[in-house]
Every structure is written in structure tokens, then in C-alpha cells.
Design a protein around this motif. Sequence first.
Motif, PDB file in Angstrom:
ATOM      1  N   ASN A  12       0.828  -1.209   0.000  1.00  0.00           N
ATOM      2  CA  ASN A  12       0.000   0.000   0.000  1.00  0.00           C
ATOM      3  C   ASN A  12       0.864   1.262   0.000  1.00  0.00           C
ATOM      4  N   ALA A  59      -2.637  -2.788  -6.745  1.00  0.00           N
ATOM      5  CA  ALA A  59      -4.018  -2.742  -6.235  1.00  0.00           C
ATOM      6  C   ALA A  59      -4.673  -4.122  -6.365  1.00  0.00           C
ATOM      7  N   VAL A  63      -5.713  -6.649  -3.079  1.00  0.00           N
ATOM      8  CA  VAL A  63      -7.063  -7.228  -2.913  1.00  0.00           C
ATOM      9  C   VAL A  63      -6.964  -8.758  -2.854  1.00  0.00           C
ATOM     10  N   GLY A  67      -6.355  -7.533   1.369  1.00  0.00           N
ATOM     11  CA  GLY A  67      -6.264  -6.156   1.871  1.00  0.00           C
ATOM     12  C   GLY A  67      -7.155  -5.194   1.107  1.00  0.00           C
ATOM     13  N   THR A  68      -7.075  -3.914   1.475  1.00  0.00           N
ATOM     14  CA  THR A  68      -7.811  -2.842   0.782  1.00  0.00           C
ATOM     15  C   THR A  68      -6.802  -1.841   0.232  1.00  0.00           C
ATOM     16  N   PRO A  69      -6.838  -1.580  -1.081  1.00  0.00           N
ATOM     17  CA  PRO A  69      -5.859  -0.654  -1.660  1.00  0.00           C
ATOM     18  C   PRO A  69      -6.085   0.785  -1.197  1.00  0.00           C
ATOM     19  N   THR A  71      -6.215   4.902  -1.512  1.00  0.00           N
ATOM     20  CA  THR A  71      -6.681   5.768  -2.603  1.00  0.00           C
ATOM     21  C   THR A  71      -6.022   7.141  -2.526  1.00  0.00           C
TER      22      THR A  71
END
Length: 142
Positions: A12, A59, A63, A67-69, A71
Motif C-alpha cells: 500500500n 491494487a 485485494v 487487503g484494501t488498496p 486511494t
Amino acid sequence: MSDVKELIDGMNEDLAAEYQAVIMYRTYASLVTGPYRREIRSFFESEIPDELGHAAFLADKIVALGGTPVTQSGPVPIPRTNREMLEVALQAEVDTIERYTKRIEQAEALGELSVKLQLENLVVDESSHRDDLRRMLMDWRE
Ligand SMILES: [Fe+2]
Ligand SMILES: [Fe+2]
């Protein structure tokens, strides 16, 4: 000992830096001045698809790893001269290679071999960006 969460957090950080690179090259392409404007502008613009491709890989993989990318992009400095733009870009590429080198070790420790291989391809791209920038600065006279 690295774990998946640590790898995701690191990726990230890399993703924010790739978005930062996209905004940096796009902004500098617009800001560049002087007799070499067209050439340097084209050079900056030509980096953008590479950096966007790197962001897409990161990204997607974040995922896939659960995880969550991010922004948010990292901050982009606004230099006053063409030379400073090239220097800021060179430093960003050098820092990126350093981060990916660390990330490769983390991926390898986790047995994430495809992530490791992809990151190695990113290092190949960033090294070619770095070398181009170095060569442009080497022959800079002003
Ligand atoms: Fe990149
Ligand atoms: Fe790059």
C-alpha cells in the motif's frame, strides 16, 4: 519474520508512491519550459503508462491478498526549474527501487513467488526510468 499484513501494508505504501509518480510526471509534463520543452514533456508523459500499470498490479494483488488498496497519493513537490524536476523524479525512482527491493525479500519470505517475480519486473522498469533520468542530468549544462 514478515507476515501477510506487513506485506500488504508495504504494498500500500508502494501503491501510494505509484499514484504519486503518475501525478508527478503528469504535472511536470505540463510545467516544463524552455527550448527542450517538447522533448522533456514527451519523456515525462511516456512514464505515466508504466507507473499506472504498476499501480494496477499492486491494487489487484493487495485485494487478492485480502487487503484494501489505498486511494491517497503521496505528496508531489513543485520544483521551479526543469533540472529540479528531473532531480526530484530521479530521487523518486531511486527510493522506489529501494522499497521494491525490500518488498521482494518480504514476498520471498512468505513464499509468494509470483508477487516476488512481478516485483522484480517492476524493478526492471524503475531501473530504466532511473537510468534515463541519470543520463539526462549527466549532460545537463546550466
Ligand atoms: Fe512505478
Ligand atoms: Fe518509474
